[in-house]
Design a protein around this motif. Sequence first.
Motif, short mmCIF file in Angstrom:
data_model
loop_
_atom_site.label_atom_id
_atom_site.label_comp_id
_atom_site.label_asym_id
_atom_site.label_seq_id
_atom_site.Cartn_x
_atom_site.Cartn_y
_atom_site.Cartn_z
N LEU B 75 0.59 -1.30 -0.04
CA LEU B 75 -0.10 -0.03 -0.02
C LEU B 75 0.69 1.14 -0.11
N GLN B 76 1.99 1.26 0.68
CA GLN B 76 3.07 2.38 0.82
C GLN B 76 3.54 2.73 -0.77
N VAL B 99 -0.90 4.44 14.29
CA VAL B 99 -1.23 4.80 13.00
C VAL B 99 -2.81 5.34 13.06
N ALA B 100 -3.36 4.92 14.12
CA ALA B 100 -5.15 5.40 13.94
C ALA B 100 -5.23 6.86 14.14
N PRO B 106 -2.17 10.45 5.43
CA PRO B 106 -3.47 10.03 5.67
C PRO B 106 -4.24 8.96 4.55
N GLU B 107 -3.68 9.14 3.45
CA GLU B 107 -4.20 7.86 2.43
C GLU B 107 -3.62 6.57 2.94
N TRP B 108 -2.51 6.36 3.36
CA TRP B 108 -1.98 5.22 3.67
C TRP B 108 -2.84 4.81 5.19
N SER B 109 -2.75 5.63 5.94
CA SER B 109 -3.50 5.28 7.49
C SER B 109 -4.85 4.92 7.16
N SER B 110 -5.61 5.51 6.33
CA SER B 110 -7.05 4.85 5.91
C SER B 110 -6.99 3.61 5.34
#
Lengths: 92, 239
Positions: B75-76, B99-100, B106-110
């Motif tokens: 994903l990264q 991470v939350a 932001p995109e990676w965290s979600s």
Amino acid sequence: MAFESYEPEQRHKLQAALKTGDITTGELWLRYFSIGGSAGEYEVDAYLQGLFSLPRLERDLLAMAANELLPDGKGPRAPYSDELPPMEPGDG
Amino acid sequence: MNRKAPLDELSAAVGRIMGLLLTEEKVNDAVLHLAQGIRQAIPGSIGAGVSLLDVRGNRTSTGFTDEVVAEADRLQYELRQGPCLTAWASEMSIIVPDVATDRRWPEWSSAVWGLPIRSVLSAPLMVGQHALGALKVYADAPNIYDDGTARLLEQFTAPAAILLSHIQGTETVKQISGGLQAALYSRDLVNRACGILLARGSGTAEQALSELMTMARTQQKSLIDVCTDLVAGTAADGR
């Protein structure tokens, strides 16, 4: 003098040894490089074609490289400089 | 008139080592072992990974201990953002306590929301001034990593980076030509033998080489055998 008098003969006999042993220029150069030869592969190729002169030590290293690559006792060996007496100018 | 010139192979080998280009197949093994060692060394981690990147940040090889690491990494690089890319680009260790709640990617965290990942620690793999990639560990609880664990991970990075850059180099040479390595070794042996003769008073390097050739012809041995004997100190030439 660009060519020592016996250089053409040494070259012809080297070529004959390469042909007998089915040794490519690339194989010859790699062995020659392995035993300390300092001419590049393109210079060696040019020498074999009679387009370029190499110093005595380099020519003898090429002869030694070819002889080491030849199977034992098979066909003509490549001669060293001291095995070729200089010819009189105008000979050959 | 002949096959690929050995000289061309030599230049290619040197060029690839200098540019630290990656040969993917063999590096992956080393990278996987490294990742396994890191996961065991850092308490609380559920997985570890190693990514090697080219100069533009494209992933060239990767090793991971668990699928969750593979997915978070994928994903990264897909989103072109995340702690490992930041560690690589900034050449500094990155600690993500949770991470939350982290707002840096932001995109990676979600995207990783559904994965059991809360803490992340990533350190760059540095070779000299050049970042080769990044090491990372993931944990499924928040606040697992701190400055202490960052220092621990960093202790892995220097030897790992050197190891990986060497593996790249030697594998590349092996792939290009085993014969060329033998030729370089042999040539070096001849040079060392010449050095011994020079030390004994043979005038010039060329004269020393001529002398070795005469010895080979007289003893009816190959030049390499003569040099091997000489270097090993077993030559019976009585000088």
